[in-house]
Design an enzyme around this catalytic site. Structure first.
Site, mmCIF file in Angstrom:
data_model
loop_
_atom_site.group_PDB
_atom_site.id
_atom_site.type_symbol
_atom_site.label_atom_id
_atom_site.label_comp_id
_atom_site.label_asym_id
_atom_site.label_seq_id
_atom_site.Cartn_x
_atom_site.Cartn_y
_atom_site.Cartn_z
ATOM 1 N N HIS A 95 1.015 -1.188 -0.143
ATOM 2 C CA HIS A 95 0.070 -0.012 -0.113
ATOM 3 C C HIS A 95 0.905 1.372 0.001
ATOM 4 O O HIS A 95 2.021 1.153 0.567
ATOM 5 C CB HIS A 95 -1.128 -0.039 1.132
ATOM 6 C CG HIS A 95 -1.857 1.161 1.170
ATOM 7 N ND1 HIS A 95 -1.521 2.460 1.353
ATOM 8 C CD2 HIS A 95 -3.211 1.049 0.699
ATOM 9 C CE1 HIS A 95 -2.657 3.083 1.358
ATOM 10 N NE2 HIS A 95 -3.750 2.339 0.992
ATOM 11 N N GLU A 143 -3.814 3.115 -7.343
ATOM 12 C CA GLU A 143 -4.184 3.990 -6.650
ATOM 13 C C GLU A 143 -3.268 5.364 -6.657
ATOM 14 O O GLU A 143 -2.085 5.236 -5.960
ATOM 15 C CB GLU A 143 -4.354 3.889 -5.070
ATOM 16 C CG GLU A 143 -5.092 2.613 -4.639
ATOM 17 C CD GLU A 143 -5.226 2.566 -3.233
ATOM 18 O OE1 GLU A 143 -4.423 2.692 -2.413
ATOM 19 O OE2 GLU A 143 -6.548 2.338 -2.883
HETATM 20 O O1 G3P Z 1 -6.208 1.882 0.618
HETATM 21 C C1 G3P Z 1 -7.073 2.728 -0.256
HETATM 22 C C2 G3P Z 1 -6.822 3.696 0.452
HETATM 23 O O2 G3P Z 1 -5.501 4.199 0.113
HETATM 24 C C3 G3P Z 1 -7.666 5.048 -0.552
HETATM 25 O O3 G3P Z 1 -7.838 6.146 0.595
HETATM 26 O O4 G3P Z 1 -9.330 7.338 1.718
HETATM 27 O O5 G3P Z 1 -8.790 8.023 -0.648
HETATM 28 O O6 G3P Z 1 -10.475 5.990 0.107
HETATM 29 P P1 G3P Z 1 -9.101 6.854 0.370
#
Ligand code: G3P
Length: 230
Positions: A95, A143
């Site tokens: 992550h 991400e």
């Molecule tokens: O693991 C998912 C996370 O990193 C995304 O964070 O708070 O933008 O949904 P968020």
């Protein structure tokens, strides 16, 4: 264990709203939505909450990280066999808030494959997602770190990196499940992510810090069902 796609993985991170008793409450809400909608919802609590939650809910529970180690003298690490015995069925790997070297990602995926744990590797852009796909994890979640926690969704702000990731990853590993995450906060964000070619989302603050986590997660699940049937 195989997970049903499309799916929603809720990363509890280390927010107070998803720690201890509140983590258990949130996991039970996720289980309720999963049972009501039939959508695969996975929860990823922090390590100290894993046992309690894995034994309390019937939905899949993931670790947020496991260490690339074998059983033995690795003080302070998280052993795959320990989380598996606790009832955990998978783990996030790499992550952006818990990054690993490439060799450690490879070893961790191999350990998961050997021991039957589902591997979900996080990647920060289309090219890294493609490199990760070559290591053959079960799931990759793309991400962009700059959108994490902002409420500005990758679906709306950077749809092109989702379509680039879908295209590139398919050339390397067409079997793998591809998710996306970062800023996912509305049902529309979820729907767009699926329409762009992913099999679901990895989400944290949009659920964990919501005033009504049940309502938001329910809306996400219904977006998945309506997008699937469209
Ligand atoms: O693991 C998912 C996370 O990193 C995304 O964070 O708070 O933008 O949904 P968020």
């Amino acid at each position: 264990m195989n997970l049903q796609s499309p799916m929603i993985i809720v990363n509890f991170k280390t927010y107070l709203e998803s720690t201890g008793k509140r983590a258990l409450e949130l996991a039970k809400l996720a289980e309720k939505v999963a049972k009501e909608t039939g959508v695969c919802i996975v929860v990823a609590p922090q390590a100290v909450d894993l046992v309690k939650i894995a034994q309390a809910v019937e939905i899949p529970v993931f670790a947020q990280h496991i260490d690339p180690i074998k059983p033995g003298n690795s003080t302070g690490h998280i052993l795959l066999e320990a989380v598996k015995e606790a009832g955990v069925v998978g783990t996030l790997i790499n992550h952006s808030e818990r990054q690993l070297r490439l060799i450690d990602i490879d070893v961790t995926i191999a350990l998961c494959r050997e021991q039957g744990l589902i591997s979900c590797v996080c990647a920060n852009n289309p090219l890294v997602s493609t490199a990760v796909a070559a290591l053959k994890p079960d799931i990759t979640s793309m991400e962009p770190p700059e959108l994490i926690g902002t409420g500005i969704s990758v679906s709306k702000a950077k749809p092109e990196i989702i379509t680039d990731t879908v295209r590139l990853v398919a050339q390397v590993n067409s079997e793998m499940t591809l998710l996306c995450g970062a800023g996912i906060s509305t049902a529309e964000d979820v729907s767009i992510a699926l329409k762009l070619g992913t099999q679901g989302v990895l989400v944290a603050s949009g659920i964990v810090k919501a005033k009504d986590p049940y309502g938001v997660l329910r809306a996400f699940a219904e977006a998945i069902n309506s997008t699937k049937s469209a």
